[in-house]
Each structure stands twice: as structure tokens, then as C-alpha cells.
Design an enzyme around this catalytic site. Structure first.
Site, PDB file in Angstrom:
ATOM      1  N   ARG A  42       0.826  -1.205  -0.105  1.00 56.37           N
ATOM      2  CA  ARG A  42      -0.200  -0.061  -0.064  1.00 56.37           C
ATOM      3  C   ARG A  42       0.731   1.196  -0.116  1.00 56.37           C
ATOM      4  O   ARG A  42       0.640   2.055   0.909  1.00 56.37           O
ATOM      5  CB  ARG A  42      -0.877  -0.043   1.246  1.00 56.37           C
ATOM      6  CG  ARG A  42      -2.040   1.089   1.101  1.00 56.37           C
ATOM      7  CD  ARG A  42      -3.505   0.539   1.158  1.00 56.37           C
ATOM      8  NE  ARG A  42      -4.147  -0.461   0.841  1.00 56.37           N
ATOM      9  CZ  ARG A  42      -5.016  -0.999   1.326  1.00 56.37           C
ATOM     10  NH1 ARG A  42      -5.569  -0.313   2.095  1.00 56.37           N
ATOM     11  NH2 ARG A  42      -5.956  -2.107   0.995  1.00 56.37           N
ATOM     12  N   ARG A  46      -3.645   6.842   1.433  1.00 57.86           N
ATOM     13  CA  ARG A  46      -3.883   7.979   2.085  1.00 57.86           C
ATOM     14  C   ARG A  46      -2.796   8.790   2.973  1.00 57.86           C
ATOM     15  O   ARG A  46      -3.078  10.180   3.076  1.00 57.86           O
ATOM     16  CB  ARG A  46      -5.144   7.993   2.950  1.00 57.86           C
ATOM     17  CG  ARG A  46      -6.307   7.826   1.900  1.00 57.86           C
ATOM     18  CD  ARG A  46      -7.653   6.951   2.709  1.00 57.86           C
ATOM     19  NE  ARG A  46      -7.308   5.798   3.160  1.00 57.86           N
ATOM     20  CZ  ARG A  46      -7.877   4.762   3.539  1.00 57.86           C
ATOM     21  NH1 ARG A  46      -9.285   5.320   3.915  1.00 57.86           N
ATOM     22  NH2 ARG A  46      -7.658   3.875   4.061  1.00 57.86           N
ATOM     23  N   ARG A  55      -7.336  11.946  -4.699  1.00 54.61           N
ATOM     24  CA  ARG A  55      -8.609  11.423  -4.096  1.00 54.61           C
ATOM     25  C   ARG A  55      -9.695  12.567  -3.994  1.00 54.61           C
ATOM     26  O   ARG A  55     -10.876  12.382  -3.780  1.00 54.61           O
ATOM     27  CB  ARG A  55      -8.417  10.646  -2.762  1.00 54.61           C
ATOM     28  CG  ARG A  55      -7.993   9.286  -3.144  1.00 54.61           C
ATOM     29  CD  ARG A  55      -9.241   8.365  -3.546  1.00 54.61           C
ATOM     30  NE  ARG A  55      -9.742   8.016  -2.284  1.00 54.61           N
ATOM     31  CZ  ARG A  55     -11.294   8.073  -2.068  1.00 54.61           C
ATOM     32  NH1 ARG A  55     -11.849   8.802  -2.972  1.00 54.61           N
ATOM     33  NH2 ARG A  55     -11.613   7.583  -1.103  1.00 54.61           N
ATOM     34  N   ASP A  91      -7.552  -2.628  -6.869  1.00 62.27           N
ATOM     35  CA  ASP A  91      -8.112  -3.022  -5.956  1.00 62.27           C
ATOM     36  C   ASP A  91      -8.295  -4.522  -6.006  1.00 62.27           C
ATOM     37  O   ASP A  91      -8.700  -4.929  -6.969  1.00 62.27           O
ATOM     38  CB  ASP A  91      -9.333  -2.194  -5.300  1.00 62.27           C
ATOM     39  CG  ASP A  91      -9.473  -2.532  -3.839  1.00 62.27           C
ATOM     40  OD1 ASP A  91      -8.697  -2.077  -3.029  1.00 62.27           O
ATOM     41  OD2 ASP A  91     -10.261  -3.655  -3.589  1.00 62.27           O
ATOM     42  N   TYR A 167     -14.657 -12.292   0.747  1.00 63.68           N
ATOM     43  CA  TYR A 167     -15.511 -10.923   0.557  1.00 63.68           C
ATOM     44  C   TYR A 167     -16.896 -11.217  -0.052  1.00 63.68           C
ATOM     45  O   TYR A 167     -17.706 -10.390   0.420  1.00 63.68           O
ATOM     46  CB  TYR A 167     -14.565  -9.930  -0.174  1.00 63.68           C
ATOM     47  CG  TYR A 167     -13.632  -9.134   0.618  1.00 63.68           C
ATOM     48  CD1 TYR A 167     -13.937  -8.108   1.469  1.00 63.68           C
ATOM     49  CD2 TYR A 167     -12.162  -9.523   0.683  1.00 63.68           C
ATOM     50  CE1 TYR A 167     -13.126  -7.449   2.056  1.00 63.68           C
ATOM     51  CE2 TYR A 167     -11.152  -8.695   1.263  1.00 63.68           C
ATOM     52  CZ  TYR A 167     -11.608  -7.643   2.207  1.00 63.68           C
ATOM     53  OH  TYR A 167     -10.807  -6.832   2.628  1.00 63.68           O
TER      54      TYR A 167
HETATM   55  O1  CP3 Z   1      -0.011   0.907  -3.501  1.00 68.02           O
HETATM   56  C1  CP3 Z   1      -0.778   0.012  -3.206  1.00 68.02           C
HETATM   57  O2  CP3 Z   1      -0.883  -1.186  -2.796  1.00 68.02           O
HETATM   58  C2  CP3 Z   1      -2.216   0.478  -3.726  1.00 68.02           C
HETATM   59  C3  CP3 Z   1      -2.957  -0.574  -4.526  1.00 68.02           C
HETATM   60  C4  CP3 Z   1      -3.965  -1.567  -3.505  1.00 68.02           C
HETATM   61  C5  CP3 Z   1      -5.019  -1.195  -3.152  1.00 68.02           C
HETATM   62  N1  CP3 Z   1      -5.842  -2.091  -2.727  1.00 68.02           N
HETATM   63  C6  CP3 Z   1      -5.830   0.325  -3.219  1.00 68.02           C
HETATM   64  C7  CP3 Z   1      -6.497   0.655  -1.964  1.00 68.02           C
HETATM   65  C8  CP3 Z   1      -3.648  -2.773  -3.327  1.00 68.02           C
HETATM   66  C9  CP3 Z   1      -2.500  -3.651  -3.506  1.00 68.02           C
HETATM   67  C10 CP3 Z   1      -4.879  -3.201  -2.610  1.00 68.02           C
HETATM   68  C11 CP3 Z   1      -5.126  -4.405  -2.494  1.00 68.02           C
HETATM   69  C12 CP3 Z   1      -6.301  -4.721  -1.386  1.00 68.02           C
HETATM   70  N2  CP3 Z   1      -7.590  -4.304  -1.191  1.00 68.02           N
HETATM   71  C13 CP3 Z   1      -6.342  -5.839  -0.280  1.00 68.02           C
HETATM   72  C14 CP3 Z   1      -5.073  -6.735  -0.375  1.00 68.02           C
HETATM   73  C15 CP3 Z   1      -3.974  -5.984   0.718  1.00 68.02           C
HETATM   74  C16 CP3 Z   1      -4.053  -6.078   2.242  1.00 68.02           C
HETATM   75  O3  CP3 Z   1      -4.442  -4.903   2.730  1.00 68.02           O
HETATM   76  O4  CP3 Z   1      -4.283  -7.144   2.551  1.00 68.02           O
HETATM   77  C17 CP3 Z   1      -7.448  -5.637   0.243  1.00 68.02           C
HETATM   78  C18 CP3 Z   1      -7.749  -6.676   1.404  1.00 68.02           C
HETATM   79  C19 CP3 Z   1      -8.255  -4.746  -0.407  1.00 68.02           C
HETATM   80  C20 CP3 Z   1      -9.626  -4.422  -0.136  1.00 68.02           C
HETATM   81  C21 CP3 Z   1      -9.615  -3.025   0.447  1.00 68.02           C
HETATM   82  N3  CP3 Z   1      -9.727  -1.757  -0.231  1.00 68.02           N
HETATM   83  C22 CP3 Z   1     -10.151  -2.742   1.773  1.00 68.02           C
HETATM   84  C23 CP3 Z   1     -10.473  -3.703   2.986  1.00 68.02           C
HETATM   85  C24 CP3 Z   1     -10.023  -1.196   1.734  1.00 68.02           C
HETATM   86  C25 CP3 Z   1     -10.382  -0.212   2.779  1.00 68.02           C
HETATM   87  C26 CP3 Z   1      -9.389  -0.119   3.993  1.00 68.02           C
HETATM   88  C27 CP3 Z   1      -8.888   1.085   3.972  1.00 68.02           C
HETATM   89  O5  CP3 Z   1      -7.852   1.166   4.255  1.00 68.02           O
HETATM   90  O6  CP3 Z   1      -9.914   1.979   3.912  1.00 68.02           O
HETATM   91  C28 CP3 Z   1      -9.576  -0.822   0.313  1.00 68.02           C
HETATM   92  C29 CP3 Z   1      -9.599   0.714   0.257  1.00 68.02           C
HETATM   93  C30 CP3 Z   1      -8.355   0.702  -0.562  1.00 68.02           C
HETATM   94  N4  CP3 Z   1      -7.655   0.084  -1.729  1.00 68.02           N
HETATM   95  C31 CP3 Z   1      -7.377   1.876  -0.278  1.00 68.02           C
HETATM   96  C32 CP3 Z   1      -6.297   1.934  -1.448  1.00 68.02           C
HETATM   97  C33 CP3 Z   1      -5.384   3.015  -1.367  1.00 68.02           C
HETATM   98  C34 CP3 Z   1      -7.715   2.910   0.844  1.00 68.02           C
HETATM   99  C35 CP3 Z   1      -7.852   4.154   0.054  1.00 68.02           C
HETATM  100  C36 CP3 Z   1      -8.839   4.953  -0.263  1.00 68.02           C
HETATM  101  O7  CP3 Z   1      -9.986   4.765   0.049  1.00 68.02           O
HETATM  102  O8  CP3 Z   1      -8.620   5.836  -1.280  1.00 68.02           O
END
Ligand code: CP3
Length: 365
Positions: A42, A46, A55, A91, A167
Site C-alpha cells: 500500500r 492516503r 482523491r 483493488d 469478501y
Molecule cells: O500501493 C498500493 O498497494 C495500492 C494498490 C492497492 C489498493 N488495494 C488500493 C486501495 C492494493 C494492492 C490493494 C489490495 C487490497 N485491497 C487488499 C489486499 C492487501 C491487504 O491489505 O491485505 C485488500 C484486502 C483490499 C480491499 C480493500 N480496499 C479494503 C479492505 C479497503 C478499505 C480499507 C481502508 O484502508 O480504507 C480498500 C480501499 C483501498 N484500496 C485503499 C487503497 C489505497 C484506501 C484508500 C482510499 O479509499 O482511497
């Protein structure tokens, strides 16, 4: 395209250029490197002002679906940190949409799937013929790969079948995975097996699109697999992960297989044949690597919350991890899980410097 990559333990090709490939790619293959490669789970998120600025004008899904934006966010984060690999901005849940499940990200709540999969009939209705709809991810990868050429690694990714299934079934994050396990244990129904089969098919084609677009390595996130006991992992999740991993390796790229709270599962996860196993921070890296086996590379494993500590403590922890790796070929420095939103970006940059400048005592210059 490259020839099939056989996974760890495959015979070295004697004709191969000893110096070919990025530092990151070489470490995935356990080849010698000039220094330990580093990137962050990640790393585009943010905690970074540049990401927050994008964003302000776009939702997460909009960024994912516009290749120019997704590429820009990916490239900006990798360049600002000076890391050795860029993971495509996308994602885990994107493949749900072409399978027929709508979802959204609700502020502060994470993802919500509107009509979760609960029955054999729900599984039967899932589509597997629309993977091409995810072409926007491939186009973003193309842009990132063109930008970086061979300077740093380009990582594509997808969720592992178990984690994506969880999920789809829970409809979002979960504490106890009751609905997932209810379907999984369903003795009278073949729904679980059929769901995983569909996921393996979709994810294989999705990864193929990413590899053809220029992803040099695929990371498979089994983020929630640590909710399973070892026997349940073996009985209900292992085969599907293994099939996906082997199929991706056949495309000619190495696979990183990652989960958290997996200390009891590491040996089994390694027997999927994944080239690299991601380690969380709960056990020392050398113990984790022993459990994985030294025929595999490992990635990890700084606690992401250590990034909130004073620099001396961060430096001590970074040093412990690098000493535990002991200069052995096949270590990629990373966190044990993703960077969280309030993380000071300068501490992330400091870790990159620390890893770059680290010298193992007693090692050759
Ligand atoms: O640099 C990077 O890693 C960004 C690319 C990326 C995102 N999601 C963007 C994202 C990657 C590799 C993921 C994978 C992802 N998504 C996983 C596996 C990684 C892990 O954490 O185990 C999972 C479980 C998800 C599902 C997901 N997406 C959740 C549970 C959330 C919400 C949690 C949160 O932090 O709010 C997201 C949202 C998400 N995906 C964000 C980002 C950068 C949060 C930021 C936003 O809302 O802009």
C-alpha cells in the site's frame, strides 16, 4: 513472451545472463543482488499528500478505472519513495464486478458487496466470461511498464481465491468469517468448490492480461487466510491457490504469495510452489524463512505501525530484519502489512535510506 517459469528449485539455466533483470525481480528468483530491494505494501495510499490530492477529485474506483490516473498514482508513489518496485494501483475487489457482484467503498467502512454470495444458486449465477472488462488494469500496467522500463520492477496483483471468496460471501470485511466457513464446510453442497473453481478461472485470465501488459511479477494477496486452521487451509484453500499460482508461473513470471497471521501456515503456503512468501511481523524473519524453507524467497516484515516510532527504533527494527535475512539471496524488504493512513511519509522514506545504506557486518563490501 517469456518461457514458463517453473518455480523454486527449478534448474538454473546456465546460459542465462548473470546480471539480467531488476534488483527486485532477481531477488524474487533468489539470484544475487547488489543490495536488498525494497518496496511497501500500500505504498500509494492516503498517507501520501499526492494521493490525497488526486482523491479530492476522484473516488477510489474512478482512479482504478482510468489508466492515466492509476498509472500516475502508481508512478508518483514509487518515485517519491525511491523504491525498487511499483505495484499497480488497483483493488482486490475489482474482479467481483465482471463476475456480477456490485460493490462500493463506503467511507470509513471499507468495501461493501450489495448482494453477498450465500447459496449454491448464487454461485451458479456468477459469470466467468467477462474478464476482458478488467482491461483498464492492463492498460494502466502498460503505461507504468513503459515509464519505468527496466529501472524498477512492475508488480501486478490479484486476491487469492479464499480471500476473494470471503469478501463475496461476507459482503465485506469480517471478524469471524462465519458465513464463509458455513459455505466452506457445507457437506451437502458443492458450492464452495464451484466458487473457488470460478475464481481460479477468472483470476488466471486476469493475471494473464496483467502479465501480457508488462507485469514482471504477480503478487497474490491471501490477506485473510490466517483465519483458517492448518487442516482447513489444506482441505479448503490450498488447492485453489496452488492452481492459480502454477498457472501464473506458466506465464513466465514469479509469484509472491502473501497473507497475515500465517505463522502456522507458512510451510503449507510454500508448498503451493510460490516463488516468494510474504511474512507478517509477528515472528522474526529468520524463523519465518525457516518455516517457509530456503528454496523460496521471502518478503517482509516490518510492523507497519513501527513507522510511527522514533527513527532510532525504526532503524533498530530495520537492522534486525536485515541481519535475520543474513545477506541470503532472496530477501525483499517490505512491511508485514499495508501502510496505514496517518503514517509519516518521511519515516517511510527514511526506511528506504536505511535499507539502501545497510551493510551486514563481516560481509564483503
Ligand atoms: O500501493 C498500493 O498497494 C495500492 C494498490 C492497492 C489498493 N488495494 C488500493 C486501495 C492494493 C494492492 C490493494 C489490495 C487490497 N485491497 C487488499 C489486499 C492487501 C491487504 O491489505 O491485505 C485488500 C484486502 C483490499 C480491499 C480493500 N480496499 C479494503 C479492505 C479497503 C478499505 C480499507 C481502508 O484502508 O480504507 C480498500 C480501499 C483501498 N484500496 C485503499 C487503497 C489505497 C484506501 C484508500 C482510499 O479509499 O482511497
Amino acid at each position: 513472451m517469456e518461457s514458463a517459469h517453473q518455480g523454486p528449485g527449478a534448474d538454473e539455466n546456465p546460459d542465462e545472463n548473470l546480471f539480467a533483470g531488476s534488483r527486485f525481480l532477481r531477488a524474487c528468483l533468489r539470484k544475487p543482488v547488489d543490495r536488498t530491494p525494497i518496496w511497501f505494501l500500500r505504498q500509494a495510499g492516503r498517507y501520501m499528500q499526492e494521493y490525497r490530492d488526486v482523491r479530492k477529485h476522484h473516488t477510489l474506483i474512478e482512479i482504478c478505472k482510468q489508466p492515466d490516473l492509476a498509472a500516475e498514482v502508481t508512478i508518483t508513489a514509487a518515485e517519491k519513495l525511491g523504491v525498487d518496485a511499483a505495484i499497480i494501483f488497483a483493488d482486490l475487489l475489482l474482479p467481483l464486478e465482471p463476475m456480477g457482484l456490485d460493490f462500493e467503498f463506503q467511507a470509513g467502512e471499507g468495501p461493501v458487496v450489495h448482494h453477498p454470495v450465500r447459496t449454491a444458486e448464487n454461485v451458479r449465477l456468477l459469470r466467468t466470461d467477462r474478464v476482458q472488462d478488467l482491461d483498464y488494469v492492463a492498460r494502466a500496467i502498460q503505461k507504468v511498464a513503459t515509464h519505468f522500463r527496466d529501472r524498477i520492477g512492475v508488480i501486478g496483483f490479484c486476491g487469492a481465491p479464499f480471500t476473494l471468496a470471503s469478501y463475496m460471501i461476507e459482503g465485506g470485511g469480517s471478524r469471524n468469517y462465519i458465513e464463509t466457513k458455513r459455505l466452506m464446510y457445507g457437506v451437502t453442497s458443492t458450492a464452495w468448490g464451484s466458487l473457488l473453481d470460478k475464481l481460479v478461472n477468472v483470476l488466471t485470465e486476469y493475471c494473464r492480461m496483467q502479465v501480457q501488459a508488462g507485469a514482471e511479477v504477480i503478487q497474490i494477496f491471501d490477506s485473510w487466510v490466517g483465519s483458517l486452521s492448518l487442516v482447513d487451509y489444506r482441505d479448503y484453500a490450498f488447492e485453489a491457490s496452488k492452481r492459480l499460482i502454477r498457472a501464473v508461473q506458466q506465464m513466465g513470471v514469479p509469484v509472491i504469495y502473501f497473507g497475515v497471521e500465517t505463522a502456522g501456515l507458512l510451510g503449507a503456503m510454500a508448498s503451493t510452489g510460490a516463488d516468494v512468501i510474504g511474512l507478517d511481523w509477528r515472528q522474526p524473519l529468520d524463523e519465518g524463512w525457516r518455516a517457509v524453507g530456503h528454496r523460496h524467497a521471502v518478503q517482509g516484515n516490518l510492523d507497519p505501525i513501527t513507522l510511527f516510532a522514533p527513527l532510532e527504533i525504526i532503524e533498530a527494527r530495520v537492522g534486525e530484519i536485515l541481519r535475520a535475512a543474513g545477506g541470503r539471496a532472496g530477501h525483499i524488504f517490505n512491511l508485514g502489512h499495508g501502510i496505514v493512513p496517518a503514517t509519516p511519509v518521511e519515516n517511510v522514506q527514511a526506511v528506504v535510506r536505511m535499507v539502501r545504506e545497510f551493510r551486514l557486518e563481516g560481509a564483503h563490501a
